[in-house]
Design a protein around this motif. Structure first.
Motif, PDB file in Angstrom:
ATOM      1  N   ASP A  15       0.572  -1.498   0.106  1.00 36.03           N
ATOM      2  CA  ASP A  15      -0.239  -0.158   0.017  1.00 36.03           C
ATOM      3  C   ASP A  15       0.543   1.213  -0.332  1.00 36.03           C
ATOM      4  O   ASP A  15       0.248   2.354   0.114  1.00 36.03           O
ATOM      5  CB  ASP A  15      -0.648  -0.027   1.354  1.00 36.03           C
ATOM      6  CG  ASP A  15       0.377   0.331   2.262  1.00 36.03           C
ATOM      7  OD1 ASP A  15       0.838  -0.076   2.260  1.00 36.03           O
ATOM      8  OD2 ASP A  15      -1.000   0.612   3.693  1.00 36.03           O
ATOM      9  N   ASP A  16       2.147   0.586   0.326  1.00 33.95           N
ATOM     10  CA  ASP A  16       2.929   2.239   0.086  1.00 33.95           C
ATOM     11  C   ASP A  16       3.265   2.464  -1.468  1.00 33.95           C
ATOM     12  O   ASP A  16       4.013   1.464  -1.868  1.00 33.95           O
ATOM     13  CB  ASP A  16       4.523   1.700   1.052  1.00 33.95           C
ATOM     14  CG  ASP A  16       5.255   3.263   1.500  1.00 33.95           C
ATOM     15  OD1 ASP A  16       5.561   3.908   0.218  1.00 33.95           O
ATOM     16  OD2 ASP A  16       5.275   3.512   2.053  1.00 33.95           O
ATOM     17  N   GLU A  38      -2.586  -2.268  -4.350  1.00 34.05           N
ATOM     18  CA  GLU A  38      -2.343  -2.078  -3.377  1.00 34.05           C
ATOM     19  C   GLU A  38      -2.972  -1.544  -2.058  1.00 34.05           C
ATOM     20  O   GLU A  38      -2.770  -1.171  -1.388  1.00 34.05           O
ATOM     21  CB  GLU A  38      -2.072   0.006  -3.976  1.00 34.05           C
ATOM     22  CG  GLU A  38      -1.454   0.165  -5.262  1.00 34.05           C
ATOM     23  CD  GLU A  38      -1.951   2.010  -5.681  1.00 34.05           C
ATOM     24  OE1 GLU A  38      -2.928   2.936  -4.370  1.00 34.05           O
ATOM     25  OE2 GLU A  38      -1.489   1.722  -6.696  1.00 34.05           O
ATOM     26  N   ILE A  60       1.634  -5.048   6.304  1.00 32.72           N
ATOM     27  CA  ILE A  60       0.447  -4.385   7.222  1.00 32.72           C
ATOM     28  C   ILE A  60       0.180  -2.593   6.039  1.00 32.72           C
ATOM     29  O   ILE A  60       0.541  -2.235   5.376  1.00 32.72           O
ATOM     30  CB  ILE A  60       1.506  -3.682   8.743  1.00 32.72           C
ATOM     31  CG1 ILE A  60       2.212  -4.485   9.315  1.00 32.72           C
ATOM     32  CG2 ILE A  60       0.565  -2.056   8.673  1.00 32.72           C
ATOM     33  CD1 ILE A  60       2.723  -3.572  10.178  1.00 32.72           C
ATOM     34  N   MET A  61      -0.803  -3.636   5.817  1.00 34.06           N
ATOM     35  CA  MET A  61      -1.551  -3.036   4.959  1.00 34.06           C
ATOM     36  C   MET A  61      -2.810  -2.153   5.072  1.00 34.06           C
ATOM     37  O   MET A  61      -2.844  -0.948   6.518  1.00 34.06           O
ATOM     38  CB  MET A  61      -2.125  -3.659   3.306  1.00 34.06           C
ATOM     39  CG  MET A  61      -0.491  -3.851   2.197  1.00 34.06           C
ATOM     40  SD  MET A  61      -0.763  -4.728   0.960  1.00 34.06           S
ATOM     41  CE  MET A  61      -0.553  -6.368   1.366  1.00 34.06           C
ATOM     42  N   GLU A  63      -5.261  -3.454   6.922  1.00 34.01           N
ATOM     43  CA  GLU A  63      -4.779  -3.632   8.344  1.00 34.01           C
ATOM     44  C   GLU A  63      -3.829  -4.007   8.754  1.00 34.01           C
ATOM     45  O   GLU A  63      -2.962  -4.243   7.718  1.00 34.01           O
ATOM     46  CB  GLU A  63      -6.414  -4.677   8.244  1.00 34.01           C
ATOM     47  CG  GLU A  63      -7.651  -4.276   8.183  1.00 34.01           C
ATOM     48  CD  GLU A  63      -7.600  -3.832   8.947  1.00 34.01           C
ATOM     49  OE1 GLU A  63      -8.070  -3.665   9.822  1.00 34.01           O
ATOM     50  OE2 GLU A  63      -9.440  -2.982   8.569  1.00 34.01           O
ATOM     51  N   THR A  89       7.980  -6.869   4.604  1.00 31.20           N
ATOM     52  CA  THR A  89       8.011  -6.504   5.917  1.00 31.20           C
ATOM     53  C   THR A  89       9.022  -5.572   6.103  1.00 31.20           C
ATOM     54  O   THR A  89      10.504  -5.975   6.371  1.00 31.20           O
ATOM     55  CB  THR A  89       7.321  -7.145   6.561  1.00 31.20           C
ATOM     56  OG1 THR A  89       6.628  -6.550   7.931  1.00 31.20           O
ATOM     57  CG2 THR A  89       7.656  -8.152   7.942  1.00 31.20           C
TER      58      THR A  89
ATOM     59  N   HIS B 277       8.417   0.201  13.461  1.00 33.88           N
ATOM     60  CA  HIS B 277       7.635   0.414  11.727  1.00 33.88           C
ATOM     61  C   HIS B 277       7.630   1.277  10.951  1.00 33.88           C
ATOM     62  O   HIS B 277       7.972   1.843   9.783  1.00 33.88           O
ATOM     63  CB  HIS B 277       6.505  -0.529  12.108  1.00 33.88           C
ATOM     64  CG  HIS B 277       6.049  -1.672  11.061  1.00 33.88           C
ATOM     65  ND1 HIS B 277       4.658  -0.557  10.407  1.00 33.88           N
ATOM     66  CD2 HIS B 277       6.250  -2.452   9.619  1.00 33.88           C
ATOM     67  CE1 HIS B 277       4.716  -1.104   9.299  1.00 33.88           C
ATOM     68  NE2 HIS B 277       5.244  -1.633   9.235  1.00 33.88           N
ATOM     69  N   THR B 281       9.751   2.458   7.788  1.00 33.77           N
ATOM     70  CA  THR B 281       9.171   2.144   6.434  1.00 33.77           C
ATOM     71  C   THR B 281       9.557   3.477   5.778  1.00 33.77           C
ATOM     72  O   THR B 281      10.330   3.807   4.140  1.00 33.77           O
ATOM     73  CB  THR B 281       7.296   2.127   6.490  1.00 33.77           C
ATOM     74  OG1 THR B 281       6.926   1.524   7.129  1.00 33.77           O
ATOM     75  CG2 THR B 281       6.813   2.329   5.349  1.00 33.77           C
ATOM     76  N   ARG B 315       8.027  12.505   2.147  1.00 34.79           N
ATOM     77  CA  ARG B 315       8.880  11.211   2.779  1.00 34.79           C
ATOM     78  C   ARG B 315       9.428  11.598   4.206  1.00 34.79           C
ATOM     79  O   ARG B 315       9.369  11.358   5.231  1.00 34.79           O
ATOM     80  CB  ARG B 315       9.259   9.889   2.469  1.00 34.79           C
ATOM     81  CG  ARG B 315       7.970   9.011   1.640  1.00 34.79           C
ATOM     82  CD  ARG B 315       6.967   8.681   1.887  1.00 34.79           C
ATOM     83  NE  ARG B 315       7.164   7.667   2.390  1.00 34.79           N
ATOM     84  CZ  ARG B 315       6.849   6.487   2.139  1.00 34.79           C
ATOM     85  NH1 ARG B 315       5.964   5.699   1.442  1.00 34.79           N
ATOM     86  NH2 ARG B 315       6.007   5.198   3.049  1.00 34.79           N
ATOM     87  N   LYS B 436     -11.285   2.272  16.501  1.00 38.72           N
ATOM     88  CA  LYS B 436     -10.113   2.104  16.076  1.00 38.72           C
ATOM     89  C   LYS B 436      -8.945   3.402  16.721  1.00 38.72           C
ATOM     90  O   LYS B 436      -7.968   3.403  16.834  1.00 38.72           O
ATOM     91  CB  LYS B 436      -8.835   1.580  15.790  1.00 38.72           C
ATOM     92  CG  LYS B 436      -9.595  -0.024  15.583  1.00 38.72           C
ATOM     93  CD  LYS B 436      -8.891  -0.872  14.154  1.00 38.72           C
ATOM     94  CE  LYS B 436      -9.314  -2.040  13.661  1.00 38.72           C
ATOM     95  NZ  LYS B 436      -9.449  -2.327  12.403  1.00 38.72           N
ATOM     96  N   LYS B 445      -8.091   4.084   6.552  1.00 44.64           N
ATOM     97  CA  LYS B 445      -6.966   3.431   5.539  1.00 44.64           C
ATOM     98  C   LYS B 445      -7.914   2.698   4.631  1.00 44.64           C
ATOM     99  O   LYS B 445      -8.682   1.852   4.637  1.00 44.64           O
ATOM    100  CB  LYS B 445      -5.797   2.204   4.894  1.00 44.64           C
ATOM    101  CG  LYS B 445      -4.343   2.822   5.453  1.00 44.64           C
ATOM    102  CD  LYS B 445      -3.612   2.020   5.460  1.00 44.64           C
ATOM    103  CE  LYS B 445      -2.269   2.263   5.904  1.00 44.64           C
ATOM    104  NZ  LYS B 445      -1.221   1.466   6.405  1.00 44.64           N
ATOM    105  N   ARG B 450      -6.642   7.125   0.506  1.00 42.70           N
ATOM    106  CA  ARG B 450      -5.530   7.033   0.064  1.00 42.70           C
ATOM    107  C   ARG B 450      -4.593   8.859  -0.385  1.00 42.70           C
ATOM    108  O   ARG B 450      -4.963  10.064  -0.309  1.00 42.70           O
ATOM    109  CB  ARG B 450      -5.471   6.952  -1.216  1.00 42.70           C
ATOM    110  CG  ARG B 450      -4.824   6.560  -2.168  1.00 42.70           C
ATOM    111  CD  ARG B 450      -5.068   5.050  -3.286  1.00 42.70           C
ATOM    112  NE  ARG B 450      -5.401   4.650  -3.037  1.00 42.70           N
ATOM    113  CZ  ARG B 450      -5.254   3.439  -2.251  1.00 42.70           C
ATOM    114  NH1 ARG B 450      -3.902   3.590  -2.524  1.00 42.70           N
ATOM    115  NH2 ARG B 450      -5.657   1.870  -2.418  1.00 42.70           N
TER     116      ARG B 450
END
Lengths: 135, 494
Positions: A15-16, A38, A60-61, A63, A89, B277, B281, B315, B436, B445, B450
């Motif tokens: 999804d990134d 995606e 991790i997307m 969820e 990951t 994490h 990323t 980013r 959540k 998401k 997006r």
């Protein structure tokens, strides 16, 4: 035997969009045809339509376990059982997520054939794909 | 004879002459004398007062001497009694000594004979008293000891940590109630074998201590999940108990319930995993772009190069936002930054927030509607923190809004609270997303979100600030319609 005889089409799900584009470019530069998705949901649709020879799935997307779910859905199909599926990951042991795919038991549980760290090192990925066929 | 104390003698005799004569003789010899003229009176006196010595006539009209002797001995066992009788016979002497007479005085007796006997008796009396004194002392000591022991018991039973003592042969010789509770045992008894009661991992530690050649005071500790999952976690510390001479006596176990501590630890480590994490990323994304840019094999054009560089910048700036948010949370947790409490005007703070967010508001053509009736709404708080609350809420209301949407801001006050409501006409949340909302790093998401950047910590920070002021926050949201946050901030700072 070259890996290219076994794998012509590669599915990458992430999804990134930055990482997705980079990984697509890298693998294309190695001579693979790359299809992308995606999200986990989209990834399964592309898997069914495109019948890729290998899949790389981000964990991790939408969820935190989307990658797990997608791996399970792919490996539940007869076709999916035959192809290498790797989990992508940055969340592995070092980051505290207590899972790995080092043993057959773990692979069976996660339903993937290995874990690849972000950012992807192409040579490492190719090696893993080759190992899948040489075992 | 004891010169300091006058020996007290009871003479029981029905014969008046003898009674008075003996009394007079003994007083002359330094005794103190009381007389009784029959058995009944003899028993009365002899059981009421603790005489040193008693001379009891064997033959009396009411109660005979043997019975008097028996009663006195029973009541005052340290009174040294003599039986006196004219009917001397070997059998009566035996009978008298059998029931506790010290001696037998045949009548008639000479004064020397009597005194000699009484002196002997008195020595016996002193011996009896001495031994009784010792016995009493010993009993008192034991009582004290028992008191000490029960006090210790009470203390050990009152502490919330479990205590179990295992002797060197492996028997449980002591435990308190908390031990049963913290190990979730059905029961525990003195004399139980430890290996039948303790979890295997604890058995291994005890075994290691008992079997080790060299006994030191070094403790061994272990953490065990007694009830899974994470229902009851205990820390067990095993320490050898050594006698003063260094010889091994056993093992003492202290069992602590560390469930709550562990739960916090788990939450913390999950948080750290998430942070790692989230940090990794964007770094990976930037590194990926740079690797492509630096690699001659990728012959990408100038436009693509520019694009990758600007995507890297995006980013990196979101990474910086994340680091800043993390630092804020860390500061809140360690309370390292001192609060500067001052009188704040909430409408004014909101106006300032809107000014700093002006660029984003214009980009999406969002209309701001103020419903505030009064211009002054004061509360006492730290200006930076309250500004942070409204900046984060307004920034969300902009980010998750539709183009040309609106944000309405309403500020009210009651006796205790400033109530601020920020309502957007944005994408709203699905119920499962709303649940959540306050999870760290949670960001909805879906197809609508997006391209919206964020750290996933904004609302965490808002919630923590509000809670630290003992305020509260409410959320209403309808998917596709919009979201409203209502916050209650106490006006005074305690």
């Amino acid at each position: 035997m070259s890996i290219h005889e076994k794998i012509k089409k590669l599915l990458i799900v992430d999804d990134d969009i930055d990482l997705l584009e980079q990984h697509k470019m890298l693998m294309e530069s190695k001579g693979f045809k790359v299809v992308t998705a995606e999200s986990g949901k989209q990834g399964y649709d592309v898997f069914l339509n495109e019948k890729p020879d290998a899949a790389i799935v981000d964990l991790i997307m939408e969820e935190s376990d989307s990658g797990f779910v997608l791996c399970h859905r792919i490996k539940r199909t007869e076709y999916g059982k035959k192809i290498p599926v790797f989990m992508l990951t940055s969340a592995t042991y070092e980051t505290g997520f207590k899972f790995s795919a080092a043993t057959d038991e773990e692979k069976e549980w996660i339903k993937c054939d290995g874990i690849i760290n972000k950012p992807v090192v192409v040579e490492e990925l190719l090696q893993k794909l080759e190992n899948f066929y040489s075992k | 004879m004891d010169t300091e104390k006058i020996p007290r003698v009871l003479v029981v005799d029905d014969e008046k002459g003898l009674r008075v004569g003996t009394g007079r003789l003994l007083e002359m010899e330094g005794f103190s004398v009381k007389t009784a003229e029959n058995g009944t009176e003899g028993i009365l006196l002899g059981t009421r007062e603790d005489f040193d010595l008693a001379i009891i006539d064997m033959k009396m009209p009411d109660i005979d001497g043997i019975e008097v002797l028996r009663k006195i001995r029973k009541s005052k066992p340290n009174t040294v009694c003599f039986i006196a009788t004219a009917y001397a016979s070997y059998e009566t002497a035996i009978e008298a000594t059998r029931i506790g007479a010290f001696g037998y005085i045949p009548k008639p007796f000479s004064p020397e004979e009597l005194i000699q006997q009484l002196n002997k008796g008195y020595s016996q009396r002193l011996l009896l008293l001495e031994s009784e004194k010792l016995k009493k002392e010993r009993e008192e000591n034991l009582l004290e000891l028992a008191g000490e022991k029960s006090r210790l018991n009470a203390i050990i039973n009152a502490i919330i940590s479990g205590v179990i003592v295992v002797n060197k042969t492996g028997e449980i010789v002591y435990f308190n109630h908390a031990a049963i509770k913290n190990l979730n045992l059905d029961e525990l008894n003195i004399g139980d074998r430890y290996e039948e009661k303790m979890p295997q991992k604890v058995n291994d530690l005890i075994e290691e201590i008992i079997s080790s050649e060299i006994k030191t005071q070094k403790s061994l500790a272990i953490q065990i999940e007694i009830i899974k999952p994470n229902e009851l976690i205990a820390e067990i510390i095993c320490t050898p108990v050594l006698h003063p001479d260094g010889s091994f006596a056993g093992v003492v176990l202290v069992i602590r319930n560390i469930t709550e501590m562990k739960k916090i630890e788990i939450i913390k480590s999950q948080f750290i995993s998430m942070v790692a994490h989230e940090l990794k990323t964007p770094v990976a994304a930037v590194q990926g772009f740079l690797n492509i840019l630096i690699d001659d094999r990728f012959n990408i054009g100038y436009e693509k190069q520019k694009e990758y560089l600007s995507r890297s910048v995006v980013r990196l700036s979101s990474l910086l936002d994340l680091v800043n948010d993390l630092l804020d949370i860390s500061r809140m947790e360690t309370k390292s930054k001192k609060r500067e409490i001052e009188k704040l005007n909430v409408p004014e703070i909101i106006d300032n927030c809107i000014i700093t967010l002006e660029l984003e508001i214009k980009k999406k053509s969002i209309r701001i509607i103020r419903n505030t009736l009064q211009q002054e709404c004061n509360l006492f708080a730290d200006s930076n923190e309250i500004t942070r609350v409204f900046t984060n809420l307004l920034s969300n209301a902009i980010k998750y809004n539709k183009d040309k949407g609106s944000i309405s801001i309403n500020i009210e006050e009651n006796k205790n609270f400033i109530i601020a409501r920020i309502e957007d006409t944005g994408i709203g949340m699905k119920p499962e997303e709303k649940d959540k909302l306050f999870q760290e790093f949670f960001r909805a998401k879906n197809e609508n979100t997006r391209g919206i950047s964020g750290t996933g910590l904004g609302l965490t920070i808002v919630r923590r600030i509000i809670e630290s002021y003992h305020g509260k926050m409410e959320v209403e949201s309808t998917y596709g319609i919009g979201t409203a946050f209502t916050i209650y901030l106490p006006k005074s700072y305690k």
